[in-house]
Design an enzyme around this catalytic site. Sequence first.
Site, PDB file in Angstrom:
ATOM      1  N   ARG A 110      -0.706  -2.188  -7.147  1.00 26.32           N
ATOM      2  CA  ARG A 110      -0.899  -3.462  -6.121  1.00 26.32           C
ATOM      3  C   ARG A 110      -1.879  -4.404  -6.679  1.00 26.32           C
ATOM      4  NH1 ARG A 110      -0.987  -4.449  -0.438  1.00 26.32           N
ATOM      5  NH2 ARG A 110      -2.833  -5.336   0.274  1.00 26.32           N
ATOM      6  N   HIS A 141      -3.184  -9.152   3.578  1.00 22.61           N
ATOM      7  CA  HIS A 141      -4.424  -9.404   4.019  1.00 22.61           C
ATOM      8  C   HIS A 141      -5.006 -10.041   5.108  1.00 22.61           C
ATOM      9  CE1 HIS A 141      -5.645  -8.575  -0.717  1.00 22.61           C
ATOM     10  NE2 HIS A 141      -5.495  -7.510   0.003  1.00 22.61           N
ATOM     11  N   HIS A 178      -2.848   2.221  -6.141  1.00 21.89           N
ATOM     12  CA  HIS A 178      -3.667   1.000  -5.846  1.00 21.89           C
ATOM     13  C   HIS A 178      -3.624   0.052  -6.980  1.00 21.89           C
ATOM     14  CE1 HIS A 178      -5.496  -1.418  -2.677  1.00 21.89           C
ATOM     15  NE2 HIS A 178      -6.549  -1.771  -3.745  1.00 21.89           N
ATOM     16  N   ARG A 232       0.674  -1.121  -0.069  1.00 18.69           N
ATOM     17  CA  ARG A 232       0.123  -0.017  -0.045  1.00 18.69           C
ATOM     18  C   ARG A 232       0.783   1.247   0.025  1.00 18.69           C
ATOM     19  NH1 ARG A 232      -1.704  -3.591   3.951  1.00 18.69           N
ATOM     20  NH2 ARG A 232      -3.707  -4.679   3.457  1.00 18.69           N
ATOM     21  N   TYR A 263      -8.826 -11.309  -6.092  1.00 11.68           N
ATOM     22  CA  TYR A 263      -7.911 -11.348  -6.971  1.00 11.68           C
ATOM     23  C   TYR A 263      -8.181 -12.541  -7.948  1.00 11.68           C
ATOM     24  CZ  TYR A 263      -5.853  -7.543  -4.604  1.00 11.68           C
ATOM     25  OH  TYR A 263      -5.731  -6.216  -3.917  1.00 11.68           O
ATOM     26  N   LYS A 321      -1.135  -2.895   8.045  1.00 10.28           N
ATOM     27  CA  LYS A 321      -2.339  -2.327   8.763  1.00 10.28           C
ATOM     28  C   LYS A 321      -2.143  -2.975  10.261  1.00 10.28           C
ATOM     29  CE  LYS A 321      -5.936  -1.333   5.273  1.00 10.28           C
ATOM     30  NZ  LYS A 321      -6.959  -1.677   4.642  1.00 10.28           N
TER      31      LYS A 321
END
Length: 159
Positions: free
Chosen positions: A99, A122, A96, A2, A131, A26
Amino acid sequence: MRVGELVGVDVHDIDTHERLVRVLGKGGKERVVPFGVPAADAVRRWLADGRPALVAADTDGALLLGRRGHRADQRQVRDAIHVLCRAAGIADVAPHALRHTAATHLLTGGSDLRSVQEVLGHASLTTTQRYTHVSAERLRATYQARPSASMRGNHARSD
């Protein structure tokens, strides 16, 4: 990674020999992301030539620096991507999208879903599975766009 993770990368987080970068994702989760030979070469050139030209007295360990020698922010990275797209004469893309494209390429190239999940950071496999759908749709569209064998001149001979 990110954009927020990218701007948080410090010089000591990069291993150009092993082609790995440590990022803080994150929720403060740390992960290691691999990168290719062209990226390793670009990072080496940046560290040797680009970054030293921007270092200021109060520069920290940030990998990416702005004009004044401070850590680049997300807006600067997004702006740079847009400028580079224009300069290359290609369609403008958001960071993004890069990515997303990288993840799709990994899956299309045979990487397993769990590995891609780990690289992307994730928490849920469900997020990564999106994806897979994109990869399957792209594969289907490519297959359907191919001319059939008879249209390519591969007729069976009937002598």
